[in-house]
Design a protein around this motif. Structure first.
Motif, short mmCIF file in Angstrom:
data_model
loop_
_atom_site.label_atom_id
_atom_site.label_comp_id
_atom_site.label_asym_id
_atom_site.label_seq_id
_atom_site.Cartn_x
_atom_site.Cartn_y
_atom_site.Cartn_z
N UNK A 59 0.87 -1.18 0.00
CA UNK A 59 0.00 0.00 0.00
C UNK A 59 0.90 1.23 0.00
N UNK A 60 0.60 2.17 -0.90
CA UNK A 60 1.44 3.37 -1.04
C UNK A 60 0.77 4.60 -0.44
N UNK A 61 1.61 5.58 -0.13
CA UNK A 61 1.09 6.84 0.43
C UNK A 61 0.17 7.53 -0.56
N UNK A 62 0.40 7.32 -1.83
CA UNK A 62 -0.55 7.72 -2.87
C UNK A 62 -0.19 6.95 -4.13
N UNK B 13 -8.94 4.21 2.33
CA UNK B 13 -8.17 4.22 1.07
C UNK B 13 -8.82 3.29 0.05
N UNK B 14 -9.25 2.10 0.51
CA UNK B 14 -9.87 1.14 -0.41
C UNK B 14 -11.16 1.71 -0.98
N UNK C 204 -2.83 9.49 0.60
CA UNK C 204 -3.66 10.41 -0.19
C UNK C 204 -4.29 9.62 -1.32
N UNK C 205 -5.61 9.65 -1.39
CA UNK C 205 -6.31 8.91 -2.43
C UNK C 205 -7.08 9.88 -3.31
N UNK D 105 -7.38 13.03 2.01
CA UNK D 105 -6.27 12.65 2.90
C UNK D 105 -6.84 11.74 3.98
N UNK D 106 -6.06 10.69 4.31
CA UNK D 106 -6.54 9.69 5.25
C UNK D 106 -5.49 9.48 6.34
#
Lengths: 417, 417
Positions: free
Chosen positions: B178-181, B203-204, B255-256, B344-345
């Motif tokens: 899983x990436x930061x964005x 994020x999902x 960040x998604x 932003x999460x």
């Protein structure tokens, strides 16, 4: 109104057009007022494609996983056939082997049916559905997915018919029915209206590929009325049942042949008790089926004997015989290929003396010599040179009064799965 | 020694070479001393091929038969993977959904798991087998074959892990974790070592395709430790768990963004009680998911409000709104496309005031105006013009201290089934 099981092979549903034609045929049968259960095989090339995929990953795939893999073939067929029927406006439900209650032992790849609990299928039929059952597959007591092996889908159909007390089990195939002999060999071969289980069994065992012997045995045991008919025409087909009526003056029902015959001869065998058993036990342990066995008279404490096997087993059989030299003393072993076995089959033979004699004289009348003979109550088989096959079959067909008025329908290769 | 569930998607086993690589990876994991259960999806194009076949026979195939048809995809995968592992010398056994005890309700195509009875799978593991379970499928109380719908195989893996009390559920995918964005948008996106269930869920839901939200919810509910890692590299991946440690000074975890946003505005709505409910009930009845909703102040007894939907629902939504004119009085309705939602999460947001304010100021610092805002305890979302997406994401990534030292691995499209 009848309860009918209809069985379709893989080539009958191999294309969308064929699938639709089969669906229409099933719907028509239901609209005549019948309750319908359909048994279907894997479509066309599905099984071969799956086997190819498996071989790329494991040249000797374990049988349990092969069963897991190959049973998807029928599962695809039942789902697609059910969708097709529903698109045409009738109600349908598909069932895998385990859903249809087809219980087997755990012998993966060649499982035997132990019990059938068809409640789900019967419920669906009661609610007006056409129930579509996957052939060839079952489930063991331990919940393992199994396949029935050769002849599996025919056997599924007959077994379901027996368990559900169906009135008829119709086997749809690519020929019109059971013929007096192979229409590709004898042009005026005749389609039979009726045949008894025993006769059908002999013909099936002798290579008439239209029905698998295992399915015929099952039908005989549970007295299931079978009808073999064409997927492609509306013709009547052949009815297989216990009390098949013999036509006036006809004693022989059909003529079958097996082109795949090799004779093995073992000469100068020391004649001590148990020698014969030793030879054939060794062959059986190596999976070689022996058909006709002939032993000559014993001279000087030595005997000659010969037997027939499938040609593909020739080298294996010779190796086995070489391997038992330490236990069985003999002078030499040899093999002869290029042979065929021709058989006449008819339940009336037992009460009509001279039927076999007529076979021998007919064969000799076309100048062919008989190499081996074997008889049973309803069958007489002769091994001859394969070059004479056509002449012999034609002569026998005429001699036993089997010739039809018109040219018979010539079918393609049959489905046996 | 741990009990590990390993889940592989369809593209990970799509060719014989990939299948063998996956098999080796599984064997390695077992030889490290672990007990292994594998969950696998249908191979590459199998599902699409089956759907194509069905459409030729029935353009609107009944869902029950689609489940019957599509579950063969996973059955093929498990059989072939088991064969491959056995060819490589390890013990393996495959299990369909029903054999693995995956019980569901009867909602074909989107069944919910009701119970898991994994005794057969556990027995196989106890005997030293690698147990291979078909993802995406189950069986209802009535013996019907079902599918779990979107995210099904991830969910199968998590649910099996929960039922068997496995130590870890490893989700193998085509990205490193899983990436930061999205690394395709921000070059120095950072792979996260840990993330909490709630953050992963946000994020999902916001479109990070690496894990299906349903599987994350299930993992959170049963406290299953998830690890997302690459099928193709040996890298560590990202651990999803309850007590994910926040790095020093980092409040925002990732960040998604969602590119697929359309805003619908309804202006001059007569402000009587129940009007808002009437609009959104009508949209829900038509299967349209509404995301952010903003209502303006009421003036002269009339209100304006706007909401976002997926762009593909635009015309349907406008039709619904036109259709309720008789019940809801308004001046006009309009739509605006070309929008994105940036979010932003971070679980730390709730205890760190000013995180949202920093988002607004950062966005305005790159000259972009915010059209809509929505916040939750661990998330803040802004709708902006899509043309500014890249600039905004990059600016936020830097502002929240997420930039990595080196260029990140750039993954392909993920598997979601």
């Amino acid at each position: 109104m009848s309860f009918i099981v209809m069985k379709f092979g893989g080539s009958s549903v191999g294309t969308p057009e064929r699938m639709k034609r089969v669906a229409q045929r099933i719907i028509d049968r239901q609209q005549e007022g019948n309750d319908i259960v359909v048994v279907v095989s894997a479509m066309g090339d599905t099984t071969d494609d799956l086997i190819d995929q498996s071989k790329q990953l494991n040249p000797n795939p374990p049988q349990r996983e092969m069963d897991m893999l190959l049973t998807v073939g029928e599962q695809i067929s039942i789902a697609l056939l059910s969708m097709t029927i529903q698109e045409m406006g009738a109600k349908a439900m598909s069932f895998t082997g385990w859903q249809a209650g087809m219980k087997t032992n755990n012998a993966h790849g060649k499982a035997k049916i132990t019990d059938i609990q068809p409640d789900s299928v019967l419920n669906a039929v009661k609610q007006g559905h056409i129930a579509i059952v996957a052939g060839f597959q079952g489930v063991s007591e331990e919940g393992e997915i199994t396949t029935l092996g050769r002849g599996g889908s025919d056997t599924t159909a007959v077994a379901m018919a027996a368990a559900m007390k169906a009135d008829i089990c119709e086997i749809y195939t690519d020929v019109d029915g059971v013929y007096s002999t192979d229409p590709r060999v004898v042009k005026n071969a005749r389609k039979l209206d009726e045949i008894s289980y025993d006769e059908m069994l002999e013909l099936a065992n002798l290579g008439a590929a239209v029905l698998h012997p295992r399915a015929v045995e099952y039908a005989k045991h549970y007295n299931v009325k079978l009808v073999v008919r064409s997927s492609f025409t509306g013709n009547e087909g052949t009815c297989v049942k216990e009390d098949a009526v013999m036509e006036q003056g006809i004693v022989v029902r059909g003529i079958a042949f097996d082109k795949n015959v090799t004779r093995i001869s073992i000469l100068g065998v020391q004649d001590i008790p148990g020698v014969l058993a030793g030879v054939f036990e060794a062959l059986a342990e190596n999976g070689i089926d022996v058909d006709i066995i002939v032993q000559s008279f014993v001279q000087d404490g030595k005997a000659d004997f010969s037997f027939t096997i499938s040609s593909e087993d020739k080298q294996k059989a010779l190796n086995v015989i070489e391997g038992i030299r330490s236990k069985v003393s003999y002078d030499q072993a040899s093999s002869e290929e290029g042979l065929v076995k021709v058989s006449i089959v008819g339940a009336g033979m037992v009460s009509n003396p001279g039927v076999a004699a007529k076979m021998f004289s007919t064969i000799s009348s076309v100048g062919v010599s008989i190499k081996m003979v074997s008889t049973s109550e309803i069958k007489c088989s002769c091994v001859i040179d394969s070059a004479s096959l056509q002449d012999v079959i034609q002569a026998l067909h005429t001699a036993y009064g089997l010739d039809a008025e018109e040219k018979a329908f010539v079918g393609g290769p049959s489905e046996r799965r």
